[in-house]
Design a protein around this motif. Structure first.
Motif, PDB file in Angstrom:
ATOM      1  N   UNK A 187      42.366  42.233 -15.006  1.00  0.00           N
ATOM      2  CA  UNK A 187      41.412  43.279 -15.435  1.00  0.00           C
ATOM      3  C   UNK A 187      39.653  42.584 -14.967  1.00  0.00           C
ATOM      4  N   UNK A 188      39.621  41.409 -15.238  1.00  0.00           N
ATOM      5  CA  UNK A 188      38.273  40.716 -15.299  1.00  0.00           C
ATOM      6  C   UNK A 188      38.046  40.604 -13.788  1.00  0.00           C
ATOM      7  N   UNK A 189      39.053  40.531 -12.695  1.00  0.00           N
ATOM      8  CA  UNK A 189      38.774  40.373 -11.279  1.00  0.00           C
ATOM      9  C   UNK A 189      37.997  41.653 -10.758  1.00  0.00           C
ATOM     10  N   UNK A 190      38.175  42.882 -11.255  1.00  0.00           N
ATOM     11  CA  UNK A 190      37.913  44.069 -11.021  1.00  0.00           C
ATOM     12  C   UNK A 190      36.417  44.346 -11.321  1.00  0.00           C
ATOM     13  N   UNK A 191      35.779  43.419 -12.509  1.00  0.00           N
ATOM     14  CA  UNK A 191      34.538  43.674 -13.019  1.00  0.00           C
ATOM     15  C   UNK A 191      33.544  43.144 -12.254  1.00  0.00           C
ATOM     16  N   UNK A 192      32.278  43.529 -12.122  1.00  0.00           N
ATOM     17  CA  UNK A 192      31.245  43.098 -11.562  1.00  0.00           C
ATOM     18  C   UNK A 192      30.684  41.923 -12.108  1.00  0.00           C
ATOM     19  N   UNK A 193      30.613  41.863 -13.259  1.00  0.00           N
ATOM     20  CA  UNK A 193      30.117  40.862 -14.267  1.00  0.00           C
ATOM     21  C   UNK A 193      30.754  40.570 -15.439  1.00  0.00           C
ATOM     22  N   UNK A 194      30.935  39.363 -15.780  1.00  0.00           N
ATOM     23  CA  UNK A 194      31.602  39.035 -16.654  1.00  0.00           C
ATOM     24  C   UNK A 194      31.056  37.990 -17.868  1.00  0.00           C
ATOM     25  N   UNK A 195      31.435  38.103 -19.014  1.00  0.00           N
ATOM     26  CA  UNK A 195      30.704  37.233 -20.231  1.00  0.00           C
ATOM     27  C   UNK A 195      31.631  36.320 -20.707  1.00  0.00           C
ATOM     28  N   UNK A 196      31.355  35.373 -21.294  1.00  0.00           N
ATOM     29  CA  UNK A 196      32.387  34.501 -22.008  1.00  0.00           C
ATOM     30  C   UNK A 196      32.985  35.362 -23.081  1.00  0.00           C
ATOM     31  N   UNK A 197      32.422  36.092 -23.646  1.00  0.00           N
ATOM     32  CA  UNK A 197      33.200  36.857 -24.667  1.00  0.00           C
ATOM     33  C   UNK A 197      34.189  37.759 -24.312  1.00  0.00           C
ATOM     34  N   UNK A 198      34.062  37.958 -22.784  1.00  0.00           N
ATOM     35  CA  UNK A 198      35.177  38.929 -22.467  1.00  0.00           C
ATOM     36  C   UNK A 198      36.474  38.061 -22.238  1.00  0.00           C
ATOM     37  N   UNK A 199      36.687  36.801 -22.196  1.00  0.00           N
ATOM     38  CA  UNK A 199      37.977  35.757 -21.936  1.00  0.00           C
ATOM     39  C   UNK A 199      38.638  35.939 -23.362  1.00  0.00           C
ATOM     40  N   UNK A 200      38.113  36.129 -24.449  1.00  0.00           N
ATOM     41  CA  UNK A 200      38.940  36.092 -25.747  1.00  0.00           C
ATOM     42  C   UNK A 200      40.187  36.670 -25.802  1.00  0.00           C
ATOM     43  N   UNK A 201      40.438  37.790 -24.928  1.00  0.00           N
ATOM     44  CA  UNK A 201      41.674  38.622 -25.609  1.00  0.00           C
ATOM     45  C   UNK A 201      42.835  38.108 -24.712  1.00  0.00           C
ATOM     46  N   UNK A 202      42.614  37.178 -23.781  1.00  0.00           N
ATOM     47  CA  UNK A 202      43.580  36.870 -22.787  1.00  0.00           C
ATOM     48  C   UNK A 202      44.200  35.527 -22.791  1.00  0.00           C
ATOM     49  N   UNK A 203      45.505  35.334 -22.441  1.00  0.00           N
ATOM     50  CA  UNK A 203      46.047  34.089 -22.578  1.00  0.00           C
ATOM     51  C   UNK A 203      45.761  33.153 -21.574  1.00  0.00           C
ATOM     52  N   UNK A 204      46.306  31.857 -21.595  1.00  0.00           N
ATOM     53  CA  UNK A 204      45.777  30.725 -21.111  1.00  0.00           C
ATOM     54  C   UNK A 204      46.926  30.058 -20.361  1.00  0.00           C
ATOM     55  N   UNK A 205      46.576  29.368 -19.210  1.00  0.00           N
ATOM     56  CA  UNK A 205      47.583  28.400 -18.653  1.00  0.00           C
ATOM     57  C   UNK A 205      46.694  27.097 -18.885  1.00  0.00           C
ATOM     58  N   UNK A 206      47.437  26.209 -19.769  1.00  0.00           N
ATOM     59  CA  UNK A 206      46.275  24.888 -20.165  1.00  0.00           C
ATOM     60  C   UNK A 206      46.888  23.706 -19.343  1.00  0.00           C
ATOM     61  N   UNK A 207      46.230  22.615 -19.173  1.00  0.00           N
ATOM     62  CA  UNK A 207      46.787  21.334 -18.869  1.00  0.00           C
ATOM     63  C   UNK A 207      47.198  20.623 -20.154  1.00  0.00           C
ATOM     64  N   UNK A 208      48.107  20.125 -20.212  1.00  0.00           N
ATOM     65  CA  UNK A 208      48.860  19.794 -21.399  1.00  0.00           C
ATOM     66  C   UNK A 208      47.983  18.652 -22.197  1.00  0.00           C
ATOM     67  N   UNK A 209      48.218  18.603 -23.468  1.00  0.00           N
ATOM     68  CA  UNK A 209      47.532  17.747 -24.273  1.00  0.00           C
ATOM     69  C   UNK A 209      47.305  16.330 -23.856  1.00  0.00           C
TER      70      UNK A 209
END
Length: 337
Positions: A187-209
Motif C-alpha cells: 500500500x505504501x508503494x502506491x503513495x506519492x509521499x510517505x511519513x514515518x508515522x505511516x509505517x506503524x501499522x505494518x509488520x517487519x522483516x528484521x535482522x536477528x538480535x
C-alpha cells in the motif's frame, strides 16, 4: 633450554595438537577414542605423556568431563591455529601438485555482501578458472572466530565496529546506503509521499538480535516514534527477505545494491535513514600472510567494488569483463539456431 622449551620446540607433534583439539571438543576420552580410532587407554596415555612433557596440567577431571585448565586453554587455542596453518599448507601443496591455482576460504555476511561477492567470484573465475573458492555464510559472531583461527582467509560484508577487530586487518570497499523497502504491491508503494508515522501499522522483516544492523535500526525507528510491532520475521537471508516482500505487506531494511536488483524489483520508501552502518569491506588476519589465491580474491573484490561505484554514479553502465572464447562460441551458436 628449559624442559618446556625443549618439548615445544623438539618433541611437540601434529598428533599432540589433534589430540588437544579432540579432547577439548568432546571432553570425554571414550568419544575421543571413537573419533580418532584408537583405544581409550591409548588416548589417556598420550594425554598423560603430553602433560608430563610440558610439565603442566592441561585438563582437570570433573563431573562434566575433562575441562581445560588455564594452561590447556592457552595451548588449545594455539593448537587450533597451528592446525589451520598446516591445513592451509596442505591445500596449497595439493593445488600445486595437481596443476590448479589454489583454494580460498571466504566468509560472507549474507545481508551485506549478496551483490559484491557473487560478482567478485565471477571476475575471479574469469581471471583464474583453476582457483577454487569455498564460501561460508554466517553472522559476525560466527565468522570472526573462524577467521582468527585460520579456517577462513577472508570475511566479506559490512565491516564491524573498529573496537571488535582486534588482530584483523580491514579494507573498505563499498559505501552502500541503507534503505527501507517494500514489495511493489505494498500500500505504501502506491503513495506519492510517505511519513514515518505511516509505517506503524505494518509488520517487519528484521535482522536477528546481535547482528550488526539490528540495534542501529531500532534506535533509528525509535527516534522517529515508530515502535516495532509484535508481528515480524527475523532473518539474514536476502533471498527470504526479497521473496517475502513480493507477497506481503512487510517492510524491510536493505543495503542499496541488494535493494536495486532488477531481477526482483522492490520499492524504496522515500524516507531518509542516518548512516546506520560502516561500509561493506573485507577482513583478514594480519598475523597470517594471505595466500596467492586469497590475494587474487582480494584484488577481484576491490575491482568489483570500483565497478559498482562507477555503475552507481550517474547511472553509468557497469563494466563487464570480456566473455571467454567458449562463452562467445555458445552465443554465436545460439544466434545461428
Amino acid at each position: 633450554m628449559s624442559e618446556l622449551d625443549w618439548f615445544l620446540q623438539i618433541n611437540l607433534k601434529a598428533r599432540h595438537l589433534r589430540l588437544l583439539v579432540a579432547v577439548d571438543t568432546y571432553r570425554n576420552l571414550t568419544q575421543v577414542a571413537d573419533v580418532t580410532h584408537v583405544t581409550v587407554p591409548a588416548v589417556s596415555k598420550s594425554l598423560a605423556e603430553l602433560e608430563k612433557g610440558l610439565g603442566l596440567p592441561l585438563f582437570s577431571r570433573t563431573a562434566q568431563g575433562l575441562m581445560p585448565t588455564q594452561y590447556g586453554d592457552c595451548l588449545i587455542r594455539h593448537a587450533r591455529a597451528m592446525l589451520a596453518i598446516l591445513h592451509q599448507a596442505r591445500d596449497e601443496l595439493k593445488a600445486l601438485s595437481s596443476g590448479t591455482e589454489g583454494k580460498v576460504h571466504v566468509g560472507m555476511l549474507p545481508a551485506s555482501a549478496s551483490v559484491l561477492l557473487p560478482r567478485a567470484l565471477s571476475l575471479l573465475k574469469q581471471r583464474s578458472p583453476g582457483t577454487n573458492v569455498m564460501v561460508t555464510e554466517g553472522t559476525t559472531a560466527l565468522l570472526l572466530p573462524e577467521l582468527w583461527q585460520g579456517h577462513l582467509d577472508l570475511v566479506v560484508g559490512r565491516l564491524p565496529a573498529p573496537d571488535t577487530l582486534g588482530s584483523f586487518e580491514e579494507k573498505e570497499l563499498l559505501e552502500e546506503p541503507v534503505t527501507l523497502v517494500t514489495g511493489r504491491q505494498h500500500p505504501l508503494a502506491r503513495r506519492k509521499s510517505v511519513e514515518w508515522a505511516d509505517l506503524r501499522p505494518y509488520p517487519w522483516i528484521l535482522p536477528p538480535p546481535g547482528s550488526i544492523l539490528r540495534d542501529p535500526l531500532e534506535r533509528a525507528l525509535e527516534a522517529h516514534d515508530v515502535p516495532l510491532t509484535t508481528n515480524y520475521i527475523e532473518t539474514l537471508s536476502i533471498h527470504v527477505t526479497r521473496a517475502h516482500l513480493q507477497v506481503s505487506d512487510f517492510i524491510a531494511v536493505m543495503a542499496g545494491a541488494a535493494a536495486n536488483d532488477t531481477a526482483q524489483p522492490l520499492h524504496t520508501l522515500p524516507l531518509s535513514l542516518p548512516r546506520l552502518l560502516r561500509p561493506a569491506g573485507v577482513l583478514w588476519n594480519r598475523n597470517r600472510g594471505l595466500t596467492p589465491s586469497a590475494q587474487l580474491m582480494l584484488a577481484c573484490l576491490e575491482e568489483t567494488a570500483e565497478r559498482l561505484k562507477k555503475g552507481a554514479r550517474g547511472g553509468a553502465r557497469e563494466e563487464v569483463a570480456p566473455a571467454s572464447a567458449p562463452v562467445k562460441a555458445r552465443r554465436r551458436q545460439a544466434a545461428g539456431a
